[in-house]
Design a protein around this motif. Structure first.
Motif, PDB file in Angstrom:
ATOM      1  N   VAL A 111     -35.078  39.854 -28.187  1.00 21.23           N
ATOM      2  CA  VAL A 111     -36.475  40.066 -28.450  1.00 21.23           C
ATOM      3  C   VAL A 111     -36.612  40.049 -29.824  1.00 21.23           C
ATOM      4  O   VAL A 111     -37.694  39.215 -30.344  1.00 21.23           O
ATOM      5  CB  VAL A 111     -37.169  40.946 -27.448  1.00 21.23           C
ATOM      6  CG1 VAL A 111     -38.718  41.250 -27.903  1.00 21.23           C
ATOM      7  CG2 VAL A 111     -36.932  40.718 -25.757  1.00 21.23           C
ATOM      8  N   GLU A 112     -35.950  41.048 -30.526  1.00 17.28           N
ATOM      9  CA  GLU A 112     -36.295  41.517 -31.819  1.00 17.28           C
ATOM     10  C   GLU A 112     -35.943  39.858 -32.663  1.00 17.28           C
ATOM     11  O   GLU A 112     -36.932  39.677 -33.725  1.00 17.28           O
ATOM     12  CB  GLU A 112     -35.651  42.394 -32.254  1.00 17.28           C
ATOM     13  CG  GLU A 112     -36.057  43.826 -31.912  1.00 17.28           C
ATOM     14  CD  GLU A 112     -35.090  44.698 -32.032  1.00 17.28           C
ATOM     15  OE1 GLU A 112     -33.912  44.635 -32.439  1.00 17.28           O
ATOM     16  OE2 GLU A 112     -35.667  46.017 -31.768  1.00 17.28           O
ATOM     17  N   SER A 113     -34.932  39.257 -32.330  1.00 21.04           N
ATOM     18  CA  SER A 113     -34.537  38.128 -33.134  1.00 21.04           C
ATOM     19  C   SER A 113     -35.826  36.900 -32.761  1.00 21.04           C
ATOM     20  O   SER A 113     -35.611  35.903 -33.692  1.00 21.04           O
ATOM     21  CB  SER A 113     -33.271  37.580 -32.562  1.00 21.04           C
ATOM     22  OG  SER A 113     -33.173  37.078 -31.366  1.00 21.04           O
ATOM     23  N   GLU A 114     -36.510  37.008 -32.007  1.00 18.39           N
ATOM     24  CA  GLU A 114     -37.585  35.888 -31.434  1.00 18.39           C
ATOM     25  C   GLU A 114     -38.975  35.865 -32.326  1.00 18.39           C
ATOM     26  O   GLU A 114     -39.458  34.788 -32.221  1.00 18.39           O
ATOM     27  CB  GLU A 114     -37.748  35.715 -30.026  1.00 18.39           C
ATOM     28  CG  GLU A 114     -36.659  35.561 -29.066  1.00 18.39           C
ATOM     29  CD  GLU A 114     -36.813  35.677 -27.796  1.00 18.39           C
ATOM     30  OE1 GLU A 114     -35.961  35.028 -26.864  1.00 18.39           O
ATOM     31  OE2 GLU A 114     -37.885  36.552 -27.352  1.00 18.39           O
ATOM     32  N   GLY A 115     -38.758  37.019 -33.126  1.00 13.04           N
ATOM     33  CA  GLY A 115     -40.080  36.951 -33.664  1.00 13.04           C
ATOM     34  C   GLY A 115     -41.302  37.123 -32.976  1.00 13.04           C
ATOM     35  O   GLY A 115     -41.547  37.380 -31.902  1.00 13.04           O
ATOM     36  N   GLN A 137     -42.651  33.238 -26.539  1.00 17.38           N
ATOM     37  CA  GLN A 137     -41.280  33.500 -25.824  1.00 17.38           C
ATOM     38  C   GLN A 137     -40.869  35.144 -25.778  1.00 17.38           C
ATOM     39  O   GLN A 137     -40.476  35.680 -24.934  1.00 17.38           O
ATOM     40  CB  GLN A 137     -40.117  32.713 -26.244  1.00 17.38           C
ATOM     41  CG  GLN A 137     -38.672  32.779 -25.325  1.00 17.38           C
ATOM     42  CD  GLN A 137     -39.076  32.435 -24.035  1.00 17.38           C
ATOM     43  OE1 GLN A 137     -39.264  31.400 -23.742  1.00 17.38           O
ATOM     44  NE2 GLN A 137     -38.507  33.306 -23.186  1.00 17.38           N
ATOM     45  N   ALA A 138     -41.019  35.548 -27.021  1.00 17.38           N
ATOM     46  CA  ALA A 138     -40.856  37.009 -27.476  1.00 17.38           C
ATOM     47  C   ALA A 138     -41.654  37.783 -26.517  1.00 17.38           C
ATOM     48  O   ALA A 138     -41.127  38.901 -25.901  1.00 17.38           O
ATOM     49  CB  ALA A 138     -41.029  37.375 -28.794  1.00 17.38           C
ATOM     50  N   LYS A 139     -43.062  37.503 -26.533  1.00 20.73           N
ATOM     51  CA  LYS A 139     -43.858  38.221 -25.665  1.00 20.73           C
ATOM     52  C   LYS A 139     -43.499  38.206 -24.074  1.00 20.73           C
ATOM     53  O   LYS A 139     -43.475  39.412 -23.636  1.00 20.73           O
ATOM     54  CB  LYS A 139     -45.354  37.944 -25.917  1.00 20.73           C
ATOM     55  CG  LYS A 139     -45.798  38.174 -27.033  1.00 20.73           C
ATOM     56  CD  LYS A 139     -47.091  37.516 -27.408  1.00 20.73           C
ATOM     57  CE  LYS A 139     -47.808  37.667 -28.801  1.00 20.73           C
ATOM     58  NZ  LYS A 139     -48.940  37.050 -29.037  1.00 20.73           N
TER      59      LYS A 139
END
Length: 347
Positions: free
Chosen positions: A286-290, A294-296
Protein backbone atom coordinates in the motif's frame (compact mmCIF):
# COMPACT_ATOMS: atom_id res chain seq x y z
CA UNK A 1 38.14 -1.76 -21.13
CA UNK A 2 38.12 -2.93 -17.50
CA UNK A 3 40.99 -1.48 -15.53
CA UNK A 4 43.08 -3.98 -13.57
CA UNK A 5 42.15 -2.50 -10.18
CA UNK A 6 38.43 -3.00 -10.98
CA UNK A 7 38.83 -6.72 -11.54
CA UNK A 8 39.18 -7.84 -7.88
CA UNK A 9 36.13 -5.78 -6.97
CA UNK A 10 34.07 -7.27 -9.80
CA UNK A 11 35.15 -10.77 -8.85
CA UNK A 12 34.12 -10.07 -5.25
CA UNK A 13 30.69 -8.84 -6.39
CA UNK A 14 30.23 -11.96 -8.52
CA UNK A 15 31.24 -14.12 -5.55
CA UNK A 16 28.72 -12.43 -3.24
CA UNK A 17 25.98 -12.78 -5.85
CA UNK A 18 26.69 -16.48 -6.32
CA UNK A 19 26.77 -16.99 -2.56
CA UNK A 20 23.40 -15.27 -2.16
CA UNK A 21 21.86 -17.40 -4.90
CA UNK A 22 23.18 -20.56 -3.27
CA UNK A 23 21.67 -19.57 0.07
CA UNK A 24 18.37 -18.66 -1.56
CA UNK A 25 18.34 -22.16 -3.03
CA UNK A 26 18.72 -23.56 0.51
CA UNK A 27 15.74 -21.50 1.66
CA UNK A 28 13.69 -22.77 -1.27
CA UNK A 29 14.74 -26.33 -0.43
CA UNK A 30 13.66 -25.86 3.18
CA UNK A 31 10.34 -24.40 2.03
CA UNK A 32 9.71 -27.44 -0.15
CA UNK A 33 10.64 -29.73 2.75
CA UNK A 34 8.16 -28.04 5.08
CA UNK A 35 5.48 -27.81 2.43
CA UNK A 36 5.76 -31.53 1.67
CA UNK A 37 5.02 -32.20 5.34
CA UNK A 38 1.96 -29.97 5.21
CA UNK A 39 0.67 -31.70 2.10
CA UNK A 40 1.50 -35.27 3.08
CA UNK A 41 1.48 -36.36 6.72
CA UNK A 42 3.68 -39.37 5.92
CA UNK A 43 6.56 -36.96 5.18
CA UNK A 44 6.38 -35.44 8.67
CA UNK A 45 9.57 -35.13 10.72
CA UNK A 46 9.80 -32.24 13.15
CA UNK A 47 13.53 -32.79 13.58
CA UNK A 48 14.14 -32.67 9.83
CA UNK A 49 11.96 -29.59 9.51
CA UNK A 50 13.72 -27.69 12.31
CA UNK A 51 17.20 -28.37 11.00
CA UNK A 52 16.27 -27.58 7.39
CA UNK A 53 15.34 -24.06 8.55
CA UNK A 54 18.50 -23.68 10.63
CA UNK A 55 20.71 -24.99 7.83
CA UNK A 56 19.22 -22.51 5.35
CA UNK A 57 19.96 -19.57 7.64
CA UNK A 58 23.48 -20.91 8.33
CA UNK A 59 24.04 -21.18 4.57
CA UNK A 60 24.54 -24.94 4.60
CA UNK A 61 27.05 -24.85 7.47
CA UNK A 62 24.96 -26.66 10.08
CA UNK A 63 27.07 -29.45 11.56
CA UNK A 64 24.48 -32.18 11.08
CA UNK A 65 26.83 -34.92 12.30
CA UNK A 66 27.43 -33.14 15.61
CA UNK A 67 23.75 -32.28 16.02
CA UNK A 68 22.62 -35.86 15.33
CA UNK A 69 25.30 -37.13 17.69
CA UNK A 70 24.01 -34.95 20.52
CA UNK A 71 20.41 -36.01 19.91
CA UNK A 72 21.42 -39.69 19.94
CA UNK A 73 23.25 -39.23 23.25
CA UNK A 74 20.27 -37.51 24.83
CA UNK A 75 17.88 -40.14 23.45
CA UNK A 76 20.08 -42.92 24.86
CA UNK A 77 20.08 -41.24 28.27
CA UNK A 78 16.29 -40.99 28.12
CA UNK A 79 16.02 -44.71 27.36
CA UNK A 80 18.34 -45.55 30.25
CA UNK A 81 16.17 -43.51 32.62
CA UNK A 82 13.02 -45.21 31.35
CA UNK A 83 14.56 -48.61 31.95
CA UNK A 84 16.01 -47.99 35.42
CA UNK A 85 13.56 -45.61 37.09
CA UNK A 86 10.40 -46.27 39.06
CA UNK A 87 7.59 -43.94 38.01
CA UNK A 88 4.82 -43.28 40.52
CA UNK A 89 2.08 -43.55 37.92
CA UNK A 90 -0.19 -46.55 37.46
CA UNK A 91 -2.59 -45.68 34.64
CA UNK A 92 -2.70 -47.64 31.37
CA UNK A 93 -0.75 -44.90 29.51
CA UNK A 94 2.22 -45.30 31.86
CA UNK A 95 4.64 -46.18 29.05
CA UNK A 96 3.93 -42.90 27.27
CA UNK A 97 4.06 -40.85 30.46
CA UNK A 98 7.36 -42.51 31.40
CA UNK A 99 8.88 -41.29 28.12
CA UNK A 100 7.68 -37.74 28.77
CA UNK A 101 9.10 -37.88 32.30
CA UNK A 102 12.47 -39.07 30.98
CA UNK A 103 12.72 -36.27 28.41
CA UNK A 104 11.68 -33.73 31.04
CA UNK A 105 14.37 -35.02 33.40
CA UNK A 106 17.07 -34.85 30.72
CA UNK A 107 16.03 -31.30 29.85
CA UNK A 108 15.57 -29.97 33.38
CA UNK A 109 17.20 -32.12 36.09
CA UNK A 110 20.69 -32.90 37.33
CA UNK A 111 21.22 -36.66 36.97
CA UNK A 112 23.87 -38.80 38.72
CA UNK A 113 25.63 -41.09 36.23
CA UNK A 114 28.02 -43.99 36.72
CA UNK A 115 30.37 -44.67 33.78
CA UNK A 116 33.19 -47.24 34.12
CA UNK A 117 32.70 -47.24 37.89
CA UNK A 118 33.16 -43.48 38.07
CA UNK A 119 30.42 -41.12 39.20
CA UNK A 120 29.49 -38.11 37.09
CA UNK A 121 26.75 -35.50 37.33
CA UNK A 122 24.71 -34.71 34.25
CA UNK A 123 24.01 -30.97 34.05
CA UNK A 124 20.64 -30.00 32.50
CA UNK A 125 20.01 -27.27 29.95
CA UNK A 126 19.82 -23.70 31.20
CA UNK A 127 17.82 -20.67 30.17
CA UNK A 128 19.83 -18.07 28.30
CA UNK A 129 18.61 -14.54 29.02
CA UNK A 130 20.90 -13.05 26.35
CA UNK A 131 19.13 -12.07 23.12
CA UNK A 132 16.10 -14.27 23.79
CA UNK A 133 14.28 -13.07 20.65
CA UNK A 134 17.27 -13.42 18.35
CA UNK A 135 17.35 -9.69 17.60
CA UNK A 136 21.16 -9.57 17.58
CA UNK A 137 21.69 -13.03 16.09
CA UNK A 138 18.85 -15.27 14.99
CA UNK A 139 20.82 -18.47 15.61
CA UNK A 140 20.58 -17.75 19.36
CA UNK A 141 17.09 -19.25 19.06
CA UNK A 142 18.27 -22.41 17.30
CA UNK A 143 18.12 -25.97 18.60
CA UNK A 144 21.63 -26.52 17.23
CA UNK A 145 22.90 -23.66 19.41
CA UNK A 146 21.11 -25.16 22.42
CA UNK A 147 22.71 -28.55 21.81
CA UNK A 148 26.22 -27.12 21.54
CA UNK A 149 26.08 -24.57 24.38
CA UNK A 150 23.53 -26.21 26.72
CA UNK A 151 21.78 -22.84 26.89
CA UNK A 152 18.53 -21.96 25.17
CA UNK A 153 15.21 -20.16 25.34
CA UNK A 154 11.47 -20.60 24.98
CA UNK A 155 11.93 -21.30 21.28
CA UNK A 156 14.76 -23.83 21.16
CA UNK A 157 13.97 -25.70 24.40
CA UNK A 158 10.40 -26.81 23.57
CA UNK A 159 11.53 -27.63 20.03
CA UNK A 160 14.26 -29.93 21.38
CA UNK A 161 11.81 -31.48 23.85
CA UNK A 162 9.44 -32.30 21.00
CA UNK A 163 12.29 -33.74 18.92
CA UNK A 164 13.42 -35.99 21.77
CA UNK A 165 9.88 -37.22 22.44
CA UNK A 166 9.50 -38.15 18.77
CA UNK A 167 12.90 -39.88 18.82
CA UNK A 168 11.46 -42.07 21.60
CA UNK A 169 8.37 -42.83 19.54
CA UNK A 170 5.92 -40.66 21.42
CA UNK A 171 4.24 -37.29 20.92
CA UNK A 172 4.58 -33.79 22.34
CA UNK A 173 2.27 -30.88 21.61
CA UNK A 174 3.68 -27.39 21.27
CA UNK A 175 1.48 -24.60 22.63
CA UNK A 176 1.67 -20.82 22.33
CA UNK A 177 1.44 -17.88 24.70
CA UNK A 178 2.45 -14.27 23.95
CA UNK A 179 6.09 -14.36 22.70
CA UNK A 180 6.32 -17.87 24.14
CA UNK A 181 6.22 -21.58 23.30
CA UNK A 182 5.69 -24.37 25.83
CA UNK A 183 4.52 -28.00 25.91
CA UNK A 184 1.09 -29.47 26.56
CA UNK A 185 0.51 -33.14 27.37
CA UNK A 186 -2.60 -35.14 28.16
CA UNK A 187 -2.58 -38.20 30.39
CA UNK A 188 -5.39 -40.33 31.78
CA UNK A 189 -4.90 -39.28 35.39
CA UNK A 190 -4.53 -35.52 35.07
CA UNK A 191 -5.96 -34.62 31.67
CA UNK A 192 -4.21 -31.76 29.90
CA UNK A 193 -1.26 -30.19 31.68
CA UNK A 194 1.55 -27.75 30.88
CA UNK A 195 5.29 -28.42 30.83
CA UNK A 196 7.52 -25.33 31.00
CA UNK A 197 11.11 -26.03 29.93
CA UNK A 198 12.53 -22.57 30.65
CA UNK A 199 11.97 -22.97 34.40
CA UNK A 200 11.55 -26.73 34.67
CA UNK A 201 8.12 -26.84 36.29
CA UNK A 202 4.52 -27.69 35.44
CA UNK A 203 2.61 -24.39 35.61
CA UNK A 204 -1.15 -24.24 35.78
CA UNK A 205 -3.17 -22.19 33.33
CA UNK A 206 -3.47 -19.37 35.89
CA UNK A 207 0.17 -18.47 35.29
CA UNK A 208 -0.44 -18.18 31.55
CA UNK A 209 -3.43 -15.94 32.18
CA UNK A 210 -1.46 -13.86 34.69
CA UNK A 211 0.52 -12.22 31.92
CA UNK A 212 -2.49 -10.03 31.22
CA UNK A 213 -1.95 -10.41 27.48
CA UNK A 214 -4.05 -13.51 26.87
CA UNK A 215 -7.50 -12.34 25.89
CA UNK A 216 -10.35 -14.82 26.28
CA UNK A 217 -10.95 -14.54 22.52
CA UNK A 218 -7.38 -15.72 21.89
CA UNK A 219 -8.08 -18.89 23.88
CA UNK A 220 -11.45 -19.42 22.23
CA UNK A 221 -9.94 -19.03 18.76
CA UNK A 222 -6.94 -21.26 19.38
CA UNK A 223 -4.41 -18.43 19.17
CA UNK A 224 -2.96 -19.25 22.58
CA UNK A 225 -2.99 -22.23 24.99
CA UNK A 226 -4.02 -24.71 22.30
CA UNK A 227 -2.23 -28.05 21.94
CA UNK A 228 -0.91 -27.80 18.39
CA UNK A 229 -1.02 -30.79 16.09
CA UNK A 230 1.96 -31.71 13.94
CA UNK A 231 0.73 -29.78 10.90
CA UNK A 232 0.26 -26.63 12.99
CA UNK A 233 3.77 -27.10 14.41
CA UNK A 234 5.17 -27.16 10.88
CA UNK A 235 3.22 -23.95 10.23
CA UNK A 236 5.22 -22.36 13.06
CA UNK A 237 8.40 -23.42 11.30
CA UNK A 238 7.15 -21.83 8.07
CA UNK A 239 7.16 -18.50 9.89
CA UNK A 240 10.58 -19.29 11.40
CA UNK A 241 11.77 -19.83 7.83
CA UNK A 242 10.26 -16.51 6.71
CA UNK A 243 11.91 -14.68 9.61
CA UNK A 244 15.26 -16.29 8.81
CA UNK A 245 14.91 -15.24 5.15
CA UNK A 246 14.07 -11.67 6.17
CA UNK A 247 17.14 -11.53 8.43
CA UNK A 248 19.35 -12.88 5.65
CA UNK A 249 17.89 -10.83 2.78
CA UNK A 250 16.39 -7.67 4.35
CA UNK A 251 15.83 -6.04 0.95
CA UNK A 252 13.82 -8.93 -0.51
CA UNK A 253 10.67 -8.23 -2.54
CA UNK A 254 8.37 -10.12 -0.14
CA UNK A 255 7.51 -12.96 -2.53
CA UNK A 256 9.16 -15.70 -0.48
CA UNK A 257 7.78 -14.30 2.78
CA UNK A 258 4.26 -14.17 1.39
CA UNK A 259 4.24 -17.78 0.23
CA UNK A 260 5.51 -18.86 3.67
CA UNK A 261 2.75 -16.85 5.33
CA UNK A 262 0.04 -18.20 3.00
CA UNK A 263 1.07 -21.82 3.50
CA UNK A 264 1.29 -21.37 7.27
CA UNK A 265 -2.19 -19.82 7.37
CA UNK A 266 -3.60 -22.62 5.22
CA UNK A 267 -2.37 -25.12 7.83
CA UNK A 268 -3.15 -23.00 10.89
CA UNK A 269 -5.69 -20.27 9.99
CA UNK A 270 -5.45 -18.42 13.32
CA UNK A 271 -1.66 -18.36 13.57
CA UNK A 272 -1.32 -14.66 14.34
CA UNK A 273 2.41 -14.41 13.53
CA UNK A 274 1.58 -15.54 10.00
CA UNK A 275 -1.42 -13.19 9.75
CA UNK A 276 0.70 -10.28 11.00
CA UNK A 277 3.47 -11.07 8.51
CA UNK A 278 0.94 -11.10 5.67
CA UNK A 279 -0.59 -7.81 6.83
CA UNK A 280 2.83 -6.16 7.10
CA UNK A 281 3.66 -7.24 3.55
CA UNK A 282 0.36 -5.78 2.35
CA UNK A 283 1.16 -2.59 4.26
CA UNK A 284 4.42 -2.20 2.32
CA UNK A 285 2.49 -2.74 -0.90
CA UNK A 286 0.00 0.00 0.00
CA UNK A 287 2.81 2.40 0.89
CA UNK A 288 4.47 1.78 -2.46
CA UNK A 289 1.26 2.62 -4.37
CA UNK A 290 1.29 6.26 -3.33
CA UNK A 291 -1.82 8.46 -3.30
CA UNK A 292 -3.83 6.40 -5.79
CA UNK A 293 -7.30 4.95 -5.89
CA UNK A 294 -5.81 1.46 -5.79
CA UNK A 295 -3.90 2.38 -2.62
CA UNK A 296 -7.13 3.57 -0.97
CA UNK A 297 -8.93 0.33 -1.84
CA UNK A 298 -6.00 -1.79 -0.66
CA UNK A 299 -5.81 0.21 2.56
CA UNK A 300 -9.42 -0.71 3.35
CA UNK A 301 -8.53 -4.37 2.93
CA UNK A 302 -5.48 -3.88 5.14
CA UNK A 303 -7.66 -2.40 7.88
CA UNK A 304 -9.82 -5.53 7.72
CA UNK A 305 -6.74 -7.73 8.13
CA UNK A 306 -5.60 -5.89 11.24
CA UNK A 307 -9.14 -5.87 12.63
CA UNK A 308 -9.34 -9.64 12.13
CA UNK A 309 -6.07 -10.15 14.04
CA UNK A 310 -7.42 -8.03 16.92
CA UNK A 311 -10.74 -9.88 16.92
CA UNK A 312 -8.90 -13.19 17.25
CA UNK A 313 -7.63 -11.91 20.59
CA UNK A 314 -4.04 -11.06 19.73
CA UNK A 315 -2.43 -8.39 21.91
CA UNK A 316 1.16 -7.18 21.63
CA UNK A 317 3.29 -7.98 24.68
CA UNK A 318 6.40 -5.78 25.21
CA UNK A 319 9.67 -7.68 25.66
CA UNK A 320 10.37 -6.41 29.18
CA UNK A 321 6.89 -7.37 30.35
CA UNK A 322 7.46 -10.81 28.85
CA UNK A 323 10.70 -11.22 30.80
CA UNK A 324 9.01 -10.11 34.04
CA UNK A 325 6.21 -12.61 33.40
CA UNK A 326 8.68 -15.40 32.73
CA UNK A 327 10.64 -14.67 35.92
CA UNK A 328 7.41 -14.68 37.94
CA UNK A 329 7.08 -18.40 37.34
CA UNK A 330 10.14 -19.01 39.52
CA UNK A 331 9.62 -16.25 42.06
CA UNK A 332 5.98 -17.27 42.59
CA UNK A 333 6.44 -20.99 41.98
CA UNK A 334 4.16 -22.11 44.82
CA UNK A 335 1.38 -19.99 43.40
CA UNK A 336 1.49 -21.37 39.87
CA UNK A 337 2.89 -24.90 40.03
CA UNK A 338 0.59 -27.84 39.31
CA UNK A 339 1.10 -29.89 42.48
CA UNK A 340 -0.50 -33.02 40.95
CA UNK A 341 2.48 -33.47 38.65
CA UNK A 342 5.43 -32.98 41.01
CA UNK A 343 5.61 -36.54 42.34
CA UNK A 344 5.90 -38.50 39.10
CA UNK A 345 9.61 -39.18 39.38
CA UNK A 346 10.73 -41.42 42.19
CA UNK A 347 14.42 -42.17 42.25
Amino acid sequence: MIRKYYLPFLLFVVFLSAKAQTQKALFEKSFLTLNSMLENESNYSFKKAVFSVENAYLNGKLDTVAVEGQIKKLSSLCRALIKDRFLAYVESDKEKVNKWAAVYQVMCDSIPLVIDDKEYKYIPFQYDFEDIFGNKELSNMFVSKLLMTRKGNCHSMPYLYKILCEELGTTANLALAPNHIYIKHQNKKNGWYNTELTSGIFPNDAWLMASGFIHIDAIRNGVYMKALNNKESIALLMIDLANAYQKTFPDNDGTFLMKCANNAIAAYPNLTTALILKAELHKKQVESEGDTQQAKEDFKELEKEYAHIHELGYRYMPEQMYLNWLVSLKTERDKYENKNLTNFNKK
